[in-house]
Design a protein around this motif. Sequence first.
Motif, PDB file in Angstrom:
ATOM      1  N   GLU A  77      13.476   4.791  44.611  1.00 16.14           N
ATOM      2  CA  GLU A  77      12.614   3.821  45.280  1.00 16.14           C
ATOM      3  C   GLU A  77      13.427   2.940  46.218  1.00 16.14           C
ATOM      4  O   GLU A  77      14.581   2.626  45.935  1.00 16.14           O
ATOM      5  CB  GLU A  77      11.997   2.929  44.196  1.00 16.14           C
ATOM      6  CG  GLU A  77      10.675   2.375  44.548  1.00 16.14           C
ATOM      7  CD  GLU A  77      10.083   1.630  43.350  1.00 16.14           C
ATOM      8  OE1 GLU A  77       9.279   0.739  43.594  1.00 16.14           O
ATOM      9  OE2 GLU A  77      10.449   1.938  42.194  1.00 16.14           O
ATOM     10  N   SER A 113       4.884   7.642  49.735  1.00 17.82           N
ATOM     11  CA  SER A 113       5.625   8.521  48.824  1.00 17.82           C
ATOM     12  C   SER A 113       6.030   9.796  49.539  1.00 17.82           C
ATOM     13  O   SER A 113       5.242  10.379  50.275  1.00 17.82           O
ATOM     14  CB  SER A 113       4.760   8.887  47.605  1.00 17.82           C
ATOM     15  OG  SER A 113       4.604   7.758  46.779  1.00 17.82           O
ATOM     16  N   MET A 156      12.347   9.957  40.171  1.00 19.04           N
ATOM     17  CA  MET A 156      11.857   9.013  41.182  1.00 19.04           C
ATOM     18  C   MET A 156      12.947   8.058  41.642  1.00 19.04           C
ATOM     19  O   MET A 156      13.702   7.527  40.826  1.00 19.04           O
ATOM     20  CB  MET A 156      10.688   8.221  40.599  1.00 19.04           C
ATOM     21  CG  MET A 156       9.729   7.716  41.648  1.00 19.04           C
ATOM     22  SD  MET A 156      10.008   6.015  42.088  1.00 19.04           S
ATOM     23  CE  MET A 156       8.935   5.225  40.891  1.00 19.04           C
ATOM     24  N   LYS A 196       8.762   5.592  47.981  1.00 14.30           N
ATOM     25  CA  LYS A 196       9.145   6.255  46.741  1.00 14.30           C
ATOM     26  C   LYS A 196       9.420   7.733  46.997  1.00 14.30           C
ATOM     27  O   LYS A 196       8.668   8.390  47.720  1.00 14.30           O
ATOM     28  CB  LYS A 196       8.029   6.100  45.699  1.00 14.30           C
ATOM     29  CG  LYS A 196       7.845   4.653  45.281  1.00 14.30           C
ATOM     30  CD  LYS A 196       6.857   4.496  44.151  1.00 14.30           C
ATOM     31  CE  LYS A 196       5.439   4.461  44.656  1.00 14.30           C
ATOM     32  NZ  LYS A 196       4.490   4.059  43.595  1.00 14.30           N
ATOM     33  N   SER A 253       0.142   3.065  45.328  1.00 15.59           N
ATOM     34  CA  SER A 253       0.783   2.700  44.063  1.00 15.59           C
ATOM     35  C   SER A 253      -0.275   2.259  43.069  1.00 15.59           C
ATOM     36  O   SER A 253      -1.187   1.504  43.423  1.00 15.59           O
ATOM     37  CB  SER A 253       1.784   1.565  44.280  1.00 15.59           C
ATOM     38  OG  SER A 253       2.928   2.067  44.911  1.00 15.59           O
TER      39      SER A 253
END
Length: 496
Positions: free
Chosen positions: A269, A316, A267, A278, A239
């Motif tokens: 989360e 991610s 996106m 994410k 991040s």
Amino acid sequence: MIIKLKFVAAFITLLLIILVSGCSTTDQENTPTVNSTGSNPEPTPTNLPTESVETPQPSPTPTPIPEMLSRYTLSAILDYAAHTVQVEEQISYVNTTGSEINDLLVLVEPNSYPSGFTLNNLTWEDGTPITNFTLNGRELSIPLPENLLPGSSVGMDLSFQLNLPNQNAPYGYTERQTNLGDWYPYLPPYIPGEGWLVRDDAFFGEHLAYEMSEFLVDIQMANPFSASGAELVLAASSSPTMDGEIYRFHHTPARNFAWTVSDLYQMLETQVGEVQVKGYSFPFHPQADGPALDETAKSLAIFNDLFGPYPHESLSVVEADFLDGMEYDGLVFLSHAFYDFYTGDPQSNLTIIAAHEVAHQWFYGLVGNDQALEPWLDESLSTFSEIYFYEQAYPELVDWWWENRITFHNPQGWVDSTIYEASGFYPYRDAVYLRGAMFLGDLRQVMGDEAFLAFLRDYLEQYRAHQATGDDFFNLLSSHTSEDLSGLIANYFSRR
Ligand SMILES: [Zn+2]
């Protein structure tokens, strides 16, 4: 895993096959679904263990994580419309090998593409130009003015431009996204007595190996908007903190740093303990976006409990404009086909492969291996980890998993096949992924759940942040069981 796109005709054929098999997950009830990366059947050991008087030996002391890591400081400016990246890179390479090194080998994967890599400047860290280097294909060789002693470091600065290839792959661009996996020059592991661990690429399978390193990465967009006027969204291995328009990342200790940009990403989360999870996806299948994130998060929570804590602050999961899944440290890709054909239930590739790619964070990320010569070490363990996921998340689907993922394919081949040996993608998958998972299923049955899991945990602990080999795996295994495994091993491995 990912299939190389080198041989276009073969790839197109493969693409059609995989798409067809991907579709089949949506419309079958009683027949096994066909997955793009395969799976495994009920463990049926053909060689039953015999009694042995051998007693388990105590495990060796874990090798400590090197206090000094090689460091990659990268500053990149992406021109999304022009498909170019300007990069300034500083490498501080630390010799943690215990032996002297007299030359450096820097791998430059982007230089395997025509005009893909332009080196503008190369100096030692004090600014002295490096003139006696050779750059042949992917290999940048630099003789050292004096031997690099164990524990010493050497620094260099590079300035270069990437011209990204137009291909749907983890490195390159399509209309929908730009992917930067293995985009910077880096030093592979150095094996004393053997040298730099460099392998040729192959039609299928991965060929790279990575030393644990520290990454300090700044990324900027030449223009924060795409040609259509939409804002570009960036996903990466960690991040960022924002400094004006600069994304700043610190990813350590890690195998690599990957990133991807699109003007389409949406996106979502969530949080698993301290870890931010994410999900980035295209806006064409809203019913799949939440499940992609949720199954990733669920996998992370399950493997955290089983294997020990995930080592980063974020993970991610990114929809890929290519086929199949692909793992990087801190970021995984899942094919758009898994989203497009998501049926809303966990009997789908989206769920299976999410669990598989998350498992790679332990078997590939935490413990590295030679992916070219011993791909089974990360692929069979990640495939087998899928069953742990289903046992906990969807216990009613365990039999389905074995039938669908493994038995259905009637897999053949040696688990310890290299990426160069199999005659095609499916024989490779069947041998390494599917028979690999069968072997681990049989091993678990022979050892018992507890001893098997204790072995896996010890393997992750002993080789944490290092490279493991097949010899390491089996040596450690022998300290966890007194069973005679010779018949079992002979059934699955050609080299043991
Ligand atoms: Zn894999």
